[in-house]
Design a protein around this motif. Structure first.
Motif, PDB file in Angstrom:
ATOM      1  N   ARG A  84     -67.778 -11.955 -16.747  1.00 43.18           N
ATOM      2  CA  ARG A  84     -67.622 -10.750 -17.577  1.00 43.18           C
ATOM      3  C   ARG A  84     -66.472 -10.930 -18.579  1.00 43.18           C
ATOM      4  NH1 ARG A  84     -69.885  -5.840 -15.881  1.00 43.18           N
ATOM      5  NH2 ARG A  84     -71.390  -6.151 -14.207  1.00 43.18           N
TER       6      ARG A  84
ATOM      7  N   SER B 251     -75.229 -11.593 -18.720  1.00 39.51           N
ATOM      8  CA  SER B 251     -76.209 -12.532 -18.151  1.00 39.51           C
ATOM      9  C   SER B 251     -76.557 -13.643 -19.139  1.00 39.51           C
ATOM     10  CB  SER B 251     -77.473 -11.805 -17.706  1.00 39.51           C
ATOM     11  OG  SER B 251     -77.198 -11.104 -16.522  1.00 39.51           O
TER      12      SER B 251
ATOM     13  N   ARG C 184     -70.826 -22.113 -17.422  1.00 42.13           N
ATOM     14  CA  ARG C 184     -70.936 -22.267 -15.956  1.00 42.13           C
ATOM     15  C   ARG C 184     -70.073 -23.438 -15.478  1.00 42.13           C
ATOM     16  NH1 ARG C 184     -74.092 -18.609 -14.214  1.00 42.13           N
ATOM     17  NH2 ARG C 184     -73.456 -19.202 -12.129  1.00 42.13           N
TER      18      ARG C 184
ATOM     19  N   ASP D 161     -74.071 -18.065  -7.321  1.00 45.29           N
ATOM     20  CA  ASP D 161     -74.326 -19.479  -7.010  1.00 45.29           C
ATOM     21  C   ASP D 161     -73.244 -20.039  -6.092  1.00 45.29           C
ATOM     22  OD1 ASP D 161     -72.254 -19.195  -8.797  1.00 45.29           O
ATOM     23  OD2 ASP D 161     -72.757 -20.960  -9.981  1.00 45.29           O
TER      24      ASP D 161
ATOM     25  N   ARG E 202     -81.059  -7.989 -15.723  1.00 43.58           N
ATOM     26  CA  ARG E 202     -80.102  -8.968 -15.207  1.00 43.58           C
ATOM     27  C   ARG E 202     -80.677  -9.725 -14.016  1.00 43.58           C
ATOM     28  NH1 ARG E 202     -75.042  -5.435 -14.700  1.00 43.58           N
ATOM     29  NH2 ARG E 202     -74.256  -7.100 -13.418  1.00 43.58           N
TER      30      ARG E 202
ATOM     31  N   ARG F 251     -82.931 -18.157 -14.917  1.00 45.75           N
ATOM     32  CA  ARG F 251     -82.245 -19.093 -15.817  1.00 45.75           C
ATOM     33  C   ARG F 251     -82.362 -20.526 -15.269  1.00 45.75           C
ATOM     34  NH1 ARG F 251     -76.775 -16.609 -14.000  1.00 45.75           N
ATOM     35  NH2 ARG F 251     -76.443 -17.822 -12.116  1.00 45.75           N
TER      36      ARG F 251
HETATM   37  O1   DC Z   1     -71.520  -9.564 -10.050  1.00 46.70           O
HETATM   38  P1   DC Z   1     -71.508  -9.027 -11.510  1.00 46.70           P
HETATM   39  O2   DC Z   1     -72.573  -8.028 -11.790  1.00 46.70           O
HETATM   40  O3   DC Z   1     -70.163  -8.563 -11.923  1.00 46.70           O
HETATM   41  O4   DC Z   1     -71.842 -10.345 -12.388  1.00 46.70           O
HETATM   42  C1   DC Z   1     -71.923 -10.275 -13.773  1.00 46.70           C
HETATM   43  C2   DC Z   1     -72.915 -11.295 -14.305  1.00 46.70           C
HETATM   44  O5   DC Z   1     -72.392 -12.607 -14.136  1.00 46.70           O
HETATM   45  C3   DC Z   1     -74.288 -11.275 -13.656  1.00 46.70           C
HETATM   46  O6   DC Z   1     -75.277 -10.866 -14.567  1.00 46.70           O
HETATM   47  C4   DC Z   1     -74.559 -12.687 -13.248  1.00 46.70           C
HETATM   48  C5   DC Z   1     -73.378 -13.486 -13.656  1.00 46.70           C
HETATM   49  N1   DC Z   1     -72.817 -14.278 -12.568  1.00 46.70           N
HETATM   50  C6   DC Z   1     -73.267 -15.571 -12.427  1.00 46.70           C
HETATM   51  O7   DC Z   1     -74.160 -15.992 -13.140  1.00 46.70           O
HETATM   52  N2   DC Z   1     -72.725 -16.373 -11.478  1.00 46.70           N
HETATM   53  C7   DC Z   1     -71.759 -15.910 -10.672  1.00 46.70           C
HETATM   54  N3   DC Z   1     -71.231 -16.728  -9.754  1.00 46.70           N
HETATM   55  C8   DC Z   1     -71.298 -14.573 -10.789  1.00 46.70           C
HETATM   56  C9   DC Z   1     -71.863 -13.780 -11.752  1.00 46.70           C
END
Ligand code: DC
Length: 279
Positions: free
Chosen positions: A91, A151, A160, A182, A231, A238
């Protein structure tokens, strides 16, 4: 001996302590005098009870707004472990990209922006707080704008890669609870405990709606549900590290569970692991 009985009674209510640290904690809380504590410690030493519990790395993955972070926070507090909300990191990146008008399709712009992003966490007012380049962004990263963009940002491989290496470096072996998408599959594939949290999308939307409106955000339930559906789709479809349950994870569906019930389920799982690790 009155205090011994009192202590034994208190111990009966709670799981038997697995470590000497826990035993001392129980004894002090039961108000036992020093000689009773010494007696039990002596017994624990003779039983070869370990001094401290072997710290665990706990990975909690699951869908958006499924209550992962609430559970992760509760567990970290109870166990005295570090807590990391990796969603907050993605975020914060999304917020930076938005504020600096970064073109998500331009690799050079993305890499340059990533080099200028520093994310940190501080414990403020009894709350885990996210900082982006020194600024408290805890509220901003929860806005509908950021939720709508995150997302897409989290699907970028370069993003990532950077987040995963930061997250792996946060595990210093002293006990960690990390939540995300993940964690059990990519960040800590050898985590000691892996939980996968699910809940019906309508239940999740209702919870998020209550959370946001109670903080004064003007949002509609349908808008939130639609955002969650999108989301879920993006997170699971993805190409890089999609949200999926690790083969060795344990699923908890909390659609019909309250926060305490969910915690009790997770705690039971963790106690079982701690017992085998400490025996
Ligand atoms: O848990 P959250 O809703 O605050 O996460 C926000 C976005 O970040 C969510 O759409 C997916 C992504 N996310 C991710 O891809 N991998 C992670 N380890 C944590 C979150």
């Amino acid at each position: 001996m009155y205090w011994t009985l009192e202590l034994a009674h208190n111990l009966e209510d709670a799981p038997w302590p697995a470590t000497r640290d826990e035993l001392i904690d129980y004894a002090i809380r039961s108000g036992a005098p020093l000689e009773v504590i010494w007696y039990f410690l002596d017994l624990a030493t003779k039983m070869r009870m370990p001094m401290k519990a072997v710290p665990l790395t706990i990975a909690i993955d699951g869908y958006s707004s499924s209550g992962k972070s609430t559970l992760a926070k509760q567990l970290a507090k109870k166990l005295g472990y570090i807590f990391v909300d990796t969603g907050a990191m993605y975020r914060a990146v999304a917020l930076y990209f938005f504020q600096n008008k970064v073109n998500l399709l331009n690799h050079v712009e993305v890499m340059d922006a990533l080099a200028h992003i520093h994310i940190s966490f501080k414990y403020l007012d009894a709350k885990n707080t996210t900082f982006l380049n020194g600024e408290n962004v805890e509220e901003l990263i929860r806005s509908v704008k950021v939720s709508g963009l995150v997302s897409q940002v989290a699907a970028i491989s370069a993003v990532r890669k950077k987040m995963v290496s930061l997250q792996q470096a946060m595990d210093d072996g002293s006990g960690l609870v990390m939540d995300g998408r993940d964690i059990g599959t990519v960040v800590f594939p050898r985590a000691d405990v892996k939980l996968f949290i699910t809940a019906d999308v309508k239940a999740r939307a209702q919870r998020r709606f209550q959370e946001l409106t109670s903080k004064g955000h003007e949002v509609s339930l349908s808008e939130i549900e639609e955002n969650l559906r999108q989301r879920d789709k993006m997170d699971t479809e993805r190409a890089d590290s999609p949200l999926k349950m690790a083969v060795d994870a344990i699923a908890i569906d909390n659609t019909h569970l309250n926060i305490e019930q969910q915690f009790a389920k997770a705690w039971e799982i963790i106690q079982a692991v701690l017992k085998t690790r400490n025996s």
